[in-house]
Design a protein around this motif. Sequence first.
Motif, PDB file in Angstrom:
ATOM      1  N   ALA A 177       2.134   0.360   5.076  1.00  0.00           N
ATOM      2  CA  ALA A 177       2.207   1.386   4.033  1.00  0.00           C
ATOM      3  C   ALA A 177       3.417   2.079   3.691  1.00  0.00           C
ATOM      4  O   ALA A 177       4.031   2.355   4.591  1.00  0.00           O
ATOM      5  N   MET A 179       0.919  -0.989  -0.009  1.00  0.00           N
ATOM      6  CA  MET A 179      -0.089  -0.003   0.240  1.00  0.00           C
ATOM      7  C   MET A 179       0.736   1.507   0.058  1.00  0.00           C
ATOM      8  O   MET A 179       2.029   1.205   0.545  1.00  0.00           O
ATOM      9  N   LYS A 180       0.463   2.435  -0.746  1.00  0.00           N
ATOM     10  CA  LYS A 180       1.235   3.676  -0.804  1.00  0.00           C
ATOM     11  C   LYS A 180       0.200   4.775  -0.324  1.00  0.00           C
ATOM     12  O   LYS A 180      -0.813   4.642  -0.684  1.00  0.00           O
ATOM     13  N   ILE A 181       0.803   5.676   0.400  1.00  0.00           N
ATOM     14  CA  ILE A 181      -0.003   6.758   0.707  1.00  0.00           C
ATOM     15  C   ILE A 181       0.828   7.995   0.014  1.00  0.00           C
ATOM     16  O   ILE A 181       2.020   8.266   0.526  1.00  0.00           O
ATOM     17  N   THR A 241      -0.475   0.146   9.298  1.00  0.00           N
ATOM     18  CA  THR A 241      -0.677  -0.488   8.013  1.00  0.00           C
ATOM     19  C   THR A 241       0.236  -1.313   7.104  1.00  0.00           C
ATOM     20  O   THR A 241      -0.106  -1.759   6.074  1.00  0.00           O
ATOM     21  N   VAL A 266      -4.332   7.321  -1.901  1.00  0.00           N
ATOM     22  CA  VAL A 266      -3.964   6.091  -1.301  1.00  0.00           C
ATOM     23  C   VAL A 266      -4.215   5.069  -2.470  1.00  0.00           C
ATOM     24  O   VAL A 266      -5.243   4.838  -2.985  1.00  0.00           O
ATOM     25  N   GLN A 267      -3.146   4.145  -2.558  1.00  0.00           N
ATOM     26  CA  GLN A 267      -3.210   3.047  -3.361  1.00  0.00           C
ATOM     27  C   GLN A 267      -3.001   1.716  -2.749  1.00  0.00           C
ATOM     28  O   GLN A 267      -2.080   1.541  -1.824  1.00  0.00           O
ATOM     29  N   GLY A 268      -4.016   0.861  -3.035  1.00  0.00           N
ATOM     30  CA  GLY A 268      -3.890  -0.491  -2.435  1.00  0.00           C
ATOM     31  C   GLY A 268      -4.785  -0.387  -1.077  1.00  0.00           C
ATOM     32  O   GLY A 268      -4.615   0.589  -0.390  1.00  0.00           O
ATOM     33  N   GLY A 269      -4.816  -1.617  -0.612  1.00  0.00           N
ATOM     34  CA  GLY A 269      -5.339  -1.750   0.924  1.00  0.00           C
ATOM     35  C   GLY A 269      -6.794  -1.191   1.150  1.00  0.00           C
ATOM     36  O   GLY A 269      -7.519  -0.762   0.217  1.00  0.00           O
ATOM     37  N   ASP A 270      -7.221  -1.082   2.217  1.00  0.00           N
ATOM     38  CA  ASP A 270      -8.484  -0.827   2.600  1.00  0.00           C
ATOM     39  C   ASP A 270      -8.515   0.265   3.590  1.00  0.00           C
ATOM     40  O   ASP A 270      -8.882   0.135   4.798  1.00  0.00           O
ATOM     41  N   LEU A 271      -8.049   1.524   3.326  1.00  0.00           N
ATOM     42  CA  LEU A 271      -7.664   2.533   4.362  1.00  0.00           C
ATOM     43  C   LEU A 271      -8.382   3.707   3.740  1.00  0.00           C
ATOM     44  O   LEU A 271      -8.124   4.047   2.439  1.00  0.00           O
ATOM     45  N   LYS A 272      -9.190   4.337   4.756  1.00  0.00           N
ATOM     46  CA  LYS A 272      -9.895   5.658   4.554  1.00  0.00           C
ATOM     47  C   LYS A 272      -9.089   6.681   5.314  1.00  0.00           C
ATOM     48  O   LYS A 272      -9.450   6.573   6.710  1.00  0.00           O
TER      49      LYS A 272
END
Length: 70
Positions: A51, A1-3, A49, A25-31
Amino acid sequence: MKIFVRERRRSDKGQQRPRYRVVGVQGGDLKIYAKRIRKCELAELAEHTGAEIIYLARGEDEAEGVKPKG
Protein backbone atom coordinates in the motif's frame (compact mmCIF):
# COMPACT_ATOMS: atom_id res chain seq x y z
CA MET A 1 -4.02 0.15 -2.29
CA LYS A 2 -3.86 3.43 -0.36
CA ILE A 3 -3.98 4.11 3.39
CA PHE A 4 -5.12 7.64 4.29
CA VAL A 5 -3.93 9.01 7.64
CA ARG A 6 -3.73 12.35 9.41
CA GLU A 7 -1.74 13.58 12.36
CA ARG A 8 -3.69 13.67 15.60
CA ARG A 9 -4.60 17.04 17.09
CA ARG A 10 -3.33 16.38 20.59
CA SER A 11 -0.13 14.66 19.59
CA ASP A 12 3.28 16.20 20.14
CA LYS A 13 6.73 14.96 19.23
CA GLY A 14 8.35 13.14 22.13
CA GLN A 15 5.09 11.82 23.58
CA GLN A 16 4.86 8.07 23.95
CA ARG A 17 1.47 7.91 22.21
CA PRO A 18 0.53 6.97 18.63
CA ARG A 19 0.67 10.05 16.44
CA TYR A 20 -1.54 9.20 13.46
CA ARG A 21 -5.19 8.35 12.93
CA VAL A 22 -6.30 6.16 10.05
CA VAL A 23 -8.99 7.97 8.08
CA GLY A 24 -9.65 5.37 5.39
CA VAL A 25 -8.34 2.60 3.17
CA GLN A 26 -8.88 2.35 -0.59
CA GLY A 27 -8.60 -0.95 -2.44
CA GLY A 28 -7.39 -4.31 -1.19
CA ASP A 29 -8.75 -6.39 1.65
CA LEU A 30 -7.26 -4.68 4.70
CA LYS A 31 -9.08 -4.05 7.96
CA ILE A 32 -7.45 -1.86 10.58
CA TYR A 33 -8.90 -2.18 14.06
CA ALA A 34 -6.72 0.42 15.83
CA LYS A 35 -8.00 4.00 16.00
CA ARG A 36 -4.51 5.44 16.41
CA ILE A 37 -1.30 4.10 14.94
CA ARG A 38 2.43 4.78 15.02
CA LYS A 39 4.39 5.76 11.91
CA CYS A 40 6.58 2.63 12.12
CA GLU A 41 3.42 0.47 12.26
CA LEU A 42 2.04 2.27 9.20
CA ALA A 43 5.27 1.69 7.31
CA GLU A 44 5.23 -2.01 8.14
CA LEU A 45 1.59 -2.38 7.05
CA ALA A 46 2.37 -0.61 3.79
CA GLU A 47 5.43 -2.77 3.17
CA HIS A 48 3.58 -6.05 3.68
CA THR A 49 0.47 -5.09 1.72
CA GLY A 50 2.12 -3.02 -1.00
CA ALA A 51 0.00 0.00 0.00
CA GLU A 52 0.87 3.66 -0.40
CA ILE A 53 0.50 5.89 2.69
CA ILE A 54 -1.26 9.21 2.00
CA TYR A 55 -0.71 11.83 4.72
CA LEU A 56 -3.66 14.23 4.78
CA ALA A 57 -3.09 17.89 5.62
CA ARG A 58 -4.56 19.19 8.85
CA GLY A 59 -7.07 22.03 8.69
CA GLU A 60 -5.96 25.62 9.32
CA ASP A 61 -7.71 25.80 12.70
CA GLU A 62 -6.31 22.44 13.81
CA ALA A 63 -2.76 23.44 12.89
CA GLU A 64 -2.92 26.27 15.42
CA GLY A 65 -4.49 24.10 18.13
CA VAL A 66 -7.90 25.75 17.86
CA LYS A 67 -10.89 23.45 18.07
CA PRO A 68 -13.03 23.67 14.88
CA LYS A 69 -16.48 25.29 15.27
CA GLY A 70 -19.62 23.28 14.77
